[in-house]
Design a protein around this motif. Structure first.
Motif, PDB file in Angstrom:
ATOM      1  N   TYR A 137       5.757  -7.216  10.925  1.00 16.55           N
ATOM      2  CA  TYR A 137       6.656  -7.351   9.952  1.00 16.55           C
ATOM      3  C   TYR A 137       8.212  -7.638  10.469  1.00 16.55           C
ATOM      4  CZ  TYR A 137       3.198  -5.804   6.933  1.00 16.55           C
ATOM      5  OH  TYR A 137       2.038  -5.716   6.002  1.00 16.55           O
ATOM      6  N   ARG A 185      10.078  -5.285   0.571  1.00 22.19           N
ATOM      7  CA  ARG A 185      11.188  -4.047   0.888  1.00 22.19           C
ATOM      8  C   ARG A 185      12.466  -4.414   0.348  1.00 22.19           C
ATOM      9  NH1 ARG A 185       9.586  -5.569   7.186  1.00 22.19           N
ATOM     10  NH2 ARG A 185       9.671  -7.706   6.096  1.00 22.19           N
ATOM     11  N   GLN A 238       0.819  -1.192   0.129  1.00 21.16           N
ATOM     12  CA  GLN A 238       0.015   0.083  -0.102  1.00 21.16           C
ATOM     13  C   GLN A 238       0.742   1.327   0.126  1.00 21.16           C
ATOM     14  OE1 GLN A 238      -3.417   0.353   0.047  1.00 21.16           O
ATOM     15  NE2 GLN A 238      -3.651  -1.679   0.117  1.00 21.16           N
ATOM     16  N   HIS A 286       4.088 -15.725   3.890  1.00 19.43           N
ATOM     17  CA  HIS A 286       5.138 -15.018   4.731  1.00 19.43           C
ATOM     18  C   HIS A 286       5.304 -15.640   6.010  1.00 19.43           C
ATOM     19  CE1 HIS A 286       7.189 -11.383   6.217  1.00 19.43           C
ATOM     20  NE2 HIS A 286       6.334 -11.497   7.220  1.00 19.43           N
TER      21      HIS A 286
HETATM   22  C1  FMN Z   1       3.796  -0.353   3.915  1.00 17.10           C
HETATM   23  C2  FMN Z   1       3.452  -1.962   3.422  1.00 17.10           C
HETATM   24  C3  FMN Z   1       2.348  -1.971   3.041  1.00 17.10           C
HETATM   25  C4  FMN Z   1       1.775  -3.355   2.510  1.00 17.10           C
HETATM   26  N1  FMN Z   1       0.678  -3.506   1.653  1.00 17.10           N
HETATM   27  C5  FMN Z   1       0.221  -4.973   1.409  1.00 17.10           C
HETATM   28  C6  FMN Z   1      -0.735  -5.175   0.709  1.00 17.10           C
HETATM   29  O1  FMN Z   1      -1.605  -4.152   0.310  1.00 17.10           O
HETATM   30  N2  FMN Z   1      -1.126  -6.366   0.416  1.00 17.10           N
HETATM   31  C7  FMN Z   1      -0.255  -7.481   0.825  1.00 17.10           C
HETATM   32  O2  FMN Z   1      -0.760  -8.573   0.645  1.00 17.10           O
HETATM   33  N3  FMN Z   1       0.713  -7.069   1.683  1.00 17.10           N
HETATM   34  C8  FMN Z   1       0.971  -5.839   1.742  1.00 17.10           C
HETATM   35  N4  FMN Z   1       2.034  -5.830   2.472  1.00 17.10           N
HETATM   36  C9  FMN Z   1       2.933  -6.990   2.894  1.00 17.10           C
HETATM   37  C10 FMN Z   1       4.046  -7.113   1.909  1.00 17.10           C
HETATM   38  O3  FMN Z   1       3.680  -7.682   0.659  1.00 17.10           O
HETATM   39  C11 FMN Z   1       5.092  -8.359   2.453  1.00 17.10           C
HETATM   40  O4  FMN Z   1       4.391  -9.309   2.652  1.00 17.10           O
HETATM   41  C12 FMN Z   1       6.012  -7.914   3.384  1.00 17.10           C
HETATM   42  O5  FMN Z   1       6.567  -6.549   3.427  1.00 17.10           O
HETATM   43  C13 FMN Z   1       7.010  -8.929   3.811  1.00 17.10           C
HETATM   44  O6  FMN Z   1       7.842  -9.144   2.792  1.00 17.10           O
HETATM   45  P1  FMN Z   1       9.467  -8.424   2.418  1.00 17.10           P
HETATM   46  O7  FMN Z   1      10.192  -8.701   3.635  1.00 17.10           O
HETATM   47  O8  FMN Z   1       9.904  -8.725   1.364  1.00 17.10           O
HETATM   48  O9  FMN Z   1       9.034  -6.744   2.678  1.00 17.10           O
HETATM   49  C14 FMN Z   1       2.768  -4.440   3.109  1.00 17.10           C
HETATM   50  C15 FMN Z   1       3.705  -4.293   3.796  1.00 17.10           C
HETATM   51  C16 FMN Z   1       4.058  -2.799   4.104  1.00 17.10           C
HETATM   52  C17 FMN Z   1       5.333  -2.702   4.754  1.00 17.10           C
END
Ligand code: FMN
Length: 299
Positions: free
Chosen positions: A176, A222, A13, A168
């Protein structure tokens, strides 16, 4: 034939929205047209599909990229409304958000909250069979409070016609942060009959290589905001220099900002929209640049 390993950009988002995606695709999409992007979740608000969310999927900026809309829902009624609307707008694939840990959503039974309602998931599984033209996928966590919760849903998930399940490996309670629950992830994914996509804390091409031994794909959030060249580096088998990676980050922001300039009204809006990207600046980037970026939003 060797099975294709899937590379996906996570929905986020306010971040991986149309402007950012279009620039990422333009700058790094060459030779990796198969990279799949996901819209941030599209929701029902006041009894209707939120127009702003939908526009992110229908935007002309998405042309050429492989884009899958994601929906968040608390029951089969919301689910149906979202799926019908997206089908009308040309969606061929839809991803189901069963992992959002945001407390107000979870309390209402949306995102990870739906993991506590197997009966609602079963209704949706049944409804899915009426939409044979659409390929569904699920993005989920291991549970709300306990990583055993996903395990209890395995049979239900296996009965669904799914393209893949993105996991996840945390509970919603962890948000997170905190340890990835890798043992629980292994136990869960070994029972899933669908292809499994690993999501969480991936930040280097080496990690992708390791995960390629065990999973069917990776989805990165991220890590790709901080290092937008990650998939290009993985594909080419050559890590970029720190300097090139920093330039890639800045170039992505610069270009995203100029796309947004034409969409948003005025510099205050643009600054607010650009600010969050600076939170993900590469750790190596000059602190003064990052501080200035966070303050002004500009590159
Ligand atoms: C600011 C923010 C917004 C996110 N928005 C969504 C979303 O709209 N839909 C979703 O499935 N996950 C959303 N996530 C989760 C991410 O898709 C992802 O699962 C999470 O960041 C872990 O993965 P990473 O370690 O690669 O960032 C969001 C995470 C963050 C930090």
């Amino acid at each position: 034939m060797e099975k294709e390993f899937k590379l996906m950009v996570a929905p986020m988002q306010g971040l991986t929205e149309a402007a950012w995606r279009s620039v990422h695709f333009r700058l790094f999409g060459e030779g990796q047209r198969d990279v799949e992007y996901f819209t941030p979740f599209i929701r029902v608000e006041k009894g209707e599909v939120r127009a702003r969310d939908l526009r992110d999927f229908t935007s002309g900026l998405n042309v050429g990229m492989r884009l899958t809309p994601q929906i968040i829902f608390r029951d089969v009624e919301e689910w149906r409304m979202l799926v019908e609307t997206l089908a009308t707008n040309g969606a061929e694939r839809i991803d189901l958000n069963m992992g959002c840990p945001f407390v107000p959503q979870v309390r209402k039974g949306r995102g990870a909250g739906i993991l506590n309602y197997p009966d609602k998931i079963a209704q949706i599984a049944n409804e899915m069979t009426h939409y044979t033209d659409i390929q569904f996928s699920v993005k989920m966590r291991l549970g709300v409070d306990d990583p055993g919760e996903a395990l209890a849903l395995v049979e239900l998930l296996n009965e669904m016609p799914l393209r893949h399940v993105t996991v996840h490996p945390r509970t919603a309670k962890q948000q997170y942060k905190g340890n990835l629950l890798l043992e629980d992830m292994k136990a869960f994914s070994s029972k899933l009959r669908h292809p499994v996509i690993f999501n969480g804390e991936i930040s280097t091409p080496m990690q992708i290589e390791e995960l390629a031994q065990r999973y069917d794909g990776v989805m990165i959030g991220r890590g790709i905001l901080a290092r937008p060249s990650l998939f290009a580096e993985y594909r080419s088998g050559r890590e970029w220099s720190v300097k090139d990676r920093e330039e890639a980050f800045l170039s992505l922001l610069r270009n995203t900002s100029s796309v947004l300039e034409d969409i948003l009204c005025g510099s205050a809006q643009l600054r607010d929209k650009m600010k969050p990207y600076w939170e993900y600046a590469p750790a190596t980037l000059d602190k003064k640049i990052v501080k200035q970026g966070k303050k002004s939003g500009s590159v």
